[in-house]
Write a protein that holds these residues in place. Structure first.
Motif, short mmCIF file in Angstrom:
data_model
loop_
_atom_site.label_atom_id
_atom_site.label_comp_id
_atom_site.label_asym_id
_atom_site.label_seq_id
_atom_site.Cartn_x
_atom_site.Cartn_y
_atom_site.Cartn_z
N VAL A 31 -10.48 11.12 -6.90
CA VAL A 31 -11.31 9.95 -6.63
C VAL A 31 -11.24 8.97 -7.80
O VAL A 31 -11.07 7.75 -7.61
CB VAL A 31 -12.78 10.38 -6.38
N LYS A 32 -11.35 9.47 -9.01
CA LYS A 32 -11.40 8.61 -10.20
C LYS A 32 -10.12 7.82 -10.40
O LYS A 32 -10.15 6.61 -10.68
CB LYS A 32 -11.69 9.47 -11.44
N TYR A 33 -8.98 8.49 -10.23
CA TYR A 33 -7.71 7.84 -10.54
C TYR A 33 -6.95 7.36 -9.30
O TYR A 33 -6.03 6.55 -9.42
CB TYR A 33 -6.83 8.78 -11.37
N THR A 40 -5.47 4.42 1.45
CA THR A 40 -4.15 3.88 1.81
C THR A 40 -3.15 4.25 0.73
O THR A 40 -3.43 4.12 -0.48
CB THR A 40 -4.22 2.35 1.94
N VAL A 41 -1.98 4.71 1.14
CA VAL A 41 -0.93 5.09 0.19
C VAL A 41 -0.37 3.84 -0.48
O VAL A 41 0.01 2.88 0.19
CB VAL A 41 0.20 5.85 0.91
N ILE A 42 -0.32 3.85 -1.80
CA ILE A 42 0.23 2.71 -2.55
C ILE A 42 1.49 3.08 -3.31
O ILE A 42 2.19 2.19 -3.81
CB ILE A 42 -0.82 2.12 -3.52
N GLU A 43 1.80 4.37 -3.39
CA GLU A 43 3.05 4.81 -4.02
C GLU A 43 3.43 6.16 -3.46
O GLU A 43 2.59 7.05 -3.36
CB GLU A 43 2.88 4.90 -5.55
N THR A 44 4.69 6.31 -3.05
CA THR A 44 5.12 7.54 -2.41
C THR A 44 5.19 8.70 -3.39
O THR A 44 5.06 8.53 -4.60
CB THR A 44 6.48 7.35 -1.72
N VAL A 79 4.63 10.62 -12.89
CA VAL A 79 3.56 9.76 -12.38
C VAL A 79 2.81 9.11 -13.54
O VAL A 79 2.45 9.77 -14.52
CB VAL A 79 2.58 10.58 -11.51
N THR A 80 2.57 7.80 -13.40
CA THR A 80 1.76 7.08 -14.38
C THR A 80 0.67 6.30 -13.67
O THR A 80 0.79 5.98 -12.48
CB THR A 80 2.60 6.09 -15.22
N PHE A 81 -0.41 6.01 -14.40
CA PHE A 81 -1.52 5.22 -13.87
C PHE A 81 -1.83 4.08 -14.83
O PHE A 81 -1.62 4.21 -16.05
CB PHE A 81 -2.76 6.08 -13.70
N LYS A 82 -2.32 2.98 -14.27
CA LYS A 82 -2.76 1.87 -15.11
C LYS A 82 -4.15 2.16 -15.65
O LYS A 82 -5.10 2.36 -14.90
CB LYS A 82 -2.82 0.58 -14.28
N VAL A 92 2.53 14.35 -6.46
CA VAL A 92 1.40 13.41 -6.41
C VAL A 92 1.75 12.18 -5.58
O VAL A 92 2.86 11.64 -5.67
CB VAL A 92 1.01 12.97 -7.85
N VAL A 93 0.80 11.74 -4.77
CA VAL A 93 0.89 10.49 -4.01
C VAL A 93 -0.28 9.61 -4.44
O VAL A 93 -1.44 10.03 -4.37
CB VAL A 93 0.82 10.75 -2.49
N LYS A 94 0.03 8.40 -4.89
CA LYS A 94 -1.03 7.50 -5.34
C LYS A 94 -1.68 6.80 -4.15
O LYS A 94 -1.00 6.38 -3.20
CB LYS A 94 -0.48 6.49 -6.34
#
Length: 360
Positions: A226-228, A266-270, A277-280, A311-313
């Motif tokens: 949920v957080k990321y 909604t999927v934003i990265e496959t 995997v990286t996050f902003k 992981v799926v973003k």
């Protein structure tokens, strides 16, 4: 010939209870409608007097725990051979009923969704495919020899899934009794159920929605997801491979097994292996390994592309805690990490719970 059943009253002297002619087919229909287990424990009544597209009325239509349909034709007295032709005519209509038509017939007859009734009866969700096969049962008090020969011929030589069941109706004072015997072994008829070739038996997929099972444990935590903004699966290719179906723009209905639905996003990265995997975070790309995660073992087998976490973003539209998860009987569930959500009933109920409209 079926086994003839007789009843004797043995208290206060021995007296045979005489067979009575049931008043009407409607009374027999009423009795069976109250408890269809008289025919089989594995039947749920879809409706009585179901109108076909030919303008005729099928006495009773039922569904079993596998999602197959049962045509039940009633005759209060002797069943003439014409009833076989009539039942076959009904079967020619039933075999072409689509998934949506079956749902519609049930709801029209019962004013509630089939998904709910099916889950209540069979303690399982409605199958993705309905009416793959069907069976015909002729119910009567007697069967003439011609009709019996026809049923045996169709069943034994052409594997037509047709059977006859005999009911004897007895009255003793104010007490009423019903006995039952089959012409053919019902288990044999199950094996003869004819496979149809119609391709519309599955509920249609809207080419957008998926269910994702999110196992909340040491290797992944719902709070982190949920957080990321992500979902994940791992521990072997069997668990992670189905995430490959998820494309950018796909809508996911996230469920924690044995708890219920906890989010829509909604999927934003496959899908990617976790090490890629990286996050902003504060406008900076941060590796997942540098995040402050609640999961204590998310980086298990990180160099093993067979077993590592994938992981799926996701961008969440709505979510709740695991303790607030939503579940009611009839919602779709499946053991795969990700799968196509064909159940419009599940979509509508979960969207309603999260107070989202169909366009979100």
């Amino acid at each position: 010939m079926p086994i003839e059943v007789g009843i004797w009253k043995v208290n206060g002297g021995i007296k045979k209870v005489d067979f009575s002619v049931i008043e009407s087919e409607r009374k027999l229909e009423d009795i069976l409608s109250k408890d269809l287990s008289i025919l089989s424990d594995d039947l749920l009544l879809i409706g009585r007097q179901v109108q076909t597209e030919y303008g005729k009325y099928l006495d009773m239509l039922a569904i079993d725990g596998e999602g197959n349909l049962h045509i039940i034709e009633l005759k209060k007295n002797r069943a003439p051979r014409e009833v076989v032709a009539q039942a076959l005519d009904y079967a020619s209509w039933v075999q072409n009923l689509s998934y949506d038509q079956v749902l519609r017939i049930y709801e029209d007859k019962n004013n509630c969704p089939l998904e709910e009734a099916f889950a209540e009866k069979f303690d399982d969700s409605l199958p993705d495919k309905l009416n793959d096969t069907h069976q015909i049962t002729i119910v009567s008090s007697q069967l003439d020899s011609e009709t019996e020969r026809i049923i045996n011929y169709l069943s034994n030589n052409y594997d037509v899934p047709i059977n006859a069941v005999f009911f004897r109706y007895f009255e003793e004072g104010e007490q009423l009794f019903l006995t039952r015997s089959w012409l053919l072994d019902p288990n044999v008829i199950d094996e003869k159920s004819s496979n149809t070739k119609v391709e519309n038996k599955k509920e249609k997929w809207n080419k957008q929605d998926f269910v994702v099972n999110f196992e909340d444990k040491a290797s992944r935590k719902w709070e982190d997801a949920v957080k990321y903004g992500f979902i994940s699966a791992g521990g072997g290719r069997w668990y992670s491979r189905t995430l490959n179906q998820l494309f950018v723009g796909a809508r996911i209905f996230c469920m924690i097994p044995k708890s219920g639905y906890v989010g829509i996003g909604t999927v934003i990265e496959t899908v990617k292996p976790i090490k890629d995997v990286t996050f902003k975070v504060n406008e900076t790309d941060v590796k997942m390994s540098d995040l402050n995660l609640k999961a204590t073992n998310m980086f298990h087998d990180v160099e093993d592309l067979e077993k590592c976490e994938y992981v799926v973003k996701v961008k969440w539209s709505a979510n709740v805690s695991k303790e607030e998860a939503y579940w009611v009987k009839g919602l779709k569930a499946n053991q795969n990490s990700a799968y196509k959500l064909r159940s419009q009933y599940t979509i509508d109920k979960v969207l309603e719970f999260f107070e989202l409209n169909t366009d979100e």
